[in-house]
Scaffold this motif. Sequence first.
Motif, short mmCIF file in Angstrom:
data_model
loop_
_atom_site.label_atom_id
_atom_site.label_comp_id
_atom_site.label_asym_id
_atom_site.label_seq_id
_atom_site.Cartn_x
_atom_site.Cartn_y
_atom_site.Cartn_z
N VAL A 5 0.99 -1.36 0.18
CA VAL A 5 0.24 0.08 0.30
C VAL A 5 1.38 1.02 -0.16
CG1 VAL A 5 -1.97 1.27 1.29
CG2 VAL A 5 -1.41 -1.50 1.01
N ILE A 6 2.23 1.35 1.22
CA ILE A 6 2.78 2.55 0.94
C ILE A 6 3.62 3.04 -0.35
CG2 ILE A 6 5.01 3.35 2.32
CD1 ILE A 6 4.27 2.08 4.52
N ARG A 7 3.98 1.50 -0.85
CA ARG A 7 5.10 2.19 -2.15
C ARG A 7 3.47 1.88 -3.80
NH1 ARG A 7 9.62 0.48 -1.95
NH2 ARG A 7 10.46 0.28 -4.44
N GLY A 8 2.70 1.92 -3.65
CA GLY A 8 1.66 1.14 -4.45
C GLY A 8 1.98 0.50 -5.55
N LEU B 248 -4.54 -8.87 0.77
CA LEU B 248 -3.40 -8.79 0.97
C LEU B 248 -3.78 -6.64 1.08
CD1 LEU B 248 -0.67 -8.93 0.17
CD2 LEU B 248 -0.50 -8.50 -1.46
N LEU B 249 -4.82 -6.28 0.34
CA LEU B 249 -4.49 -4.77 0.33
C LEU B 249 -5.69 -4.45 1.07
CD1 LEU B 249 -4.58 -4.22 -3.31
CD2 LEU B 249 -2.57 -3.57 -1.50
N ALA B 250 -7.19 -5.06 1.76
CA ALA B 250 -8.46 -4.52 2.28
C ALA B 250 -7.76 -4.11 4.46
CB ALA B 250 -9.15 -5.13 2.13
N PRO B 251 -7.26 -5.50 4.56
CA PRO B 251 -6.96 -4.64 5.66
C PRO B 251 -6.24 -3.79 6.42
CG PRO B 251 -6.88 -7.20 5.49
CD PRO B 251 -6.99 -6.48 4.19
N VAL B 252 -5.54 -3.42 5.05
CA VAL B 252 -4.25 -2.67 5.48
C VAL B 252 -4.68 -0.68 5.11
CG1 VAL B 252 -1.57 -1.45 4.58
CG2 VAL B 252 -1.68 -4.21 5.24
N CYS C 276 -14.45 -10.74 0.34
CA CYS C 276 -15.33 -9.03 0.27
C CYS C 276 -15.72 -8.99 1.86
CB CYS C 276 -16.53 -10.41 0.45
SG CYS C 276 -16.96 -10.47 -1.75
N THR C 277 -16.00 -9.53 2.94
CA THR C 277 -15.61 -8.87 4.42
C THR C 277 -14.64 -7.84 4.33
OG1 THR C 277 -15.61 -11.32 5.19
CG2 THR C 277 -15.56 -9.97 6.95
N LEU D 116 -15.06 -4.34 5.40
CA LEU D 116 -14.43 -4.15 6.43
C LEU D 116 -12.94 -2.40 6.32
CD1 LEU D 116 -13.15 -6.23 8.53
CD2 LEU D 116 -14.84 -5.39 8.97
N ALA D 117 -12.59 -2.71 4.72
CA ALA D 117 -12.28 -1.63 4.50
C ALA D 117 -12.90 0.02 3.96
CB ALA D 117 -11.55 -1.76 3.72
N GLY D 118 -14.77 -0.66 3.37
CA GLY D 118 -15.41 1.22 3.49
C GLY D 118 -15.64 0.94 4.02
N LEU D 119 -16.19 0.15 5.66
CA LEU D 119 -16.43 0.92 7.00
C LEU D 119 -15.91 1.46 7.55
CD1 LEU D 119 -18.75 -2.46 8.05
CD2 LEU D 119 -19.44 -0.39 6.64
#
Length: 284
Positions: free
Chosen positions: A33-36, A202-206, A251-252, A256-259
């Motif tokens: 995420v930091i490095r895109g 890999l992305l959504a939780p971060v 999906c969860t 969570l990322a959206g919420l």
Amino acid sequence: MLTNPFSPDFMERALIGGSLVAIICAIAGTWVVIRGMAFLGEAIGHGLLPGVAMATVLGFPVMLGAGASALLMTALLSALQRRGKLSYDTSIGLVFVGMLSVGIIVVSHSKSFATDATSMLFGDILAIGMSDLWTLTAALAVSLVIAKLFHRNFVAAAFDARIAQSLGLRPQLAQIMLVGLVALAITASFRAVGTLLVVGMLLAPVVAAKQWMVRIPALMVLGAVFGMLSVFGGLLISWYAQSAAGPSIACTAILLAGLSALLRRATRGFTRSAPAINELESAR
């Protein structure tokens, strides 16, 4: 309702294995995420296909084939970067398409690959065994060691490779190790959520954690927490809704990322409006 679904042994192993995956993905996903580097994660996820397909056809352990593909892809990217004639995105695109093509060719020559291909693409976390848990534990240990030893290199290379070079932090080695860290995370995770959905873990939780944390270690920890919540919630949804476990977890995580983003925006609005309310009350 929250504990009964995890009474069977296979659900318990799925929860433990998924939690290990969440921690591994949080460590690597923070830097993605930091490095895109989302495209790199997607490319490596699909680049596992030839190794997994060959291992399935030949009867070898699937994780061994996935690891071999990840190592080969990392080596090819490193070789293309050393030559310096192609951009990084172009190198990833070429290697990604090449690996995916080889995987499809292998699959097309197999007469009975439908079930194996489904679990490979979408994961089969409910089939995780004790040997898989030990493999995930070893992968987590290696991820922690890499993240600890190369933390300064990763930070310096993320902001300015020239400064990192002047400080003797070897940004090229840091890039190779970072690609290896991402490849390790994806290799360890594809059994749980599949090669198509691994980038979600890999992305959504971060991304969810990034709404609340700025410091990198704290971001990794909170990302791991969100990832484990995604595994827990996804398995519950899968149990009660009779849906596929891997996609339910992915999906969860995205939900969570959206919420998290909505809640962060709401709290920012509340903190901004609070001083104005206090001023009105004091004026009265």
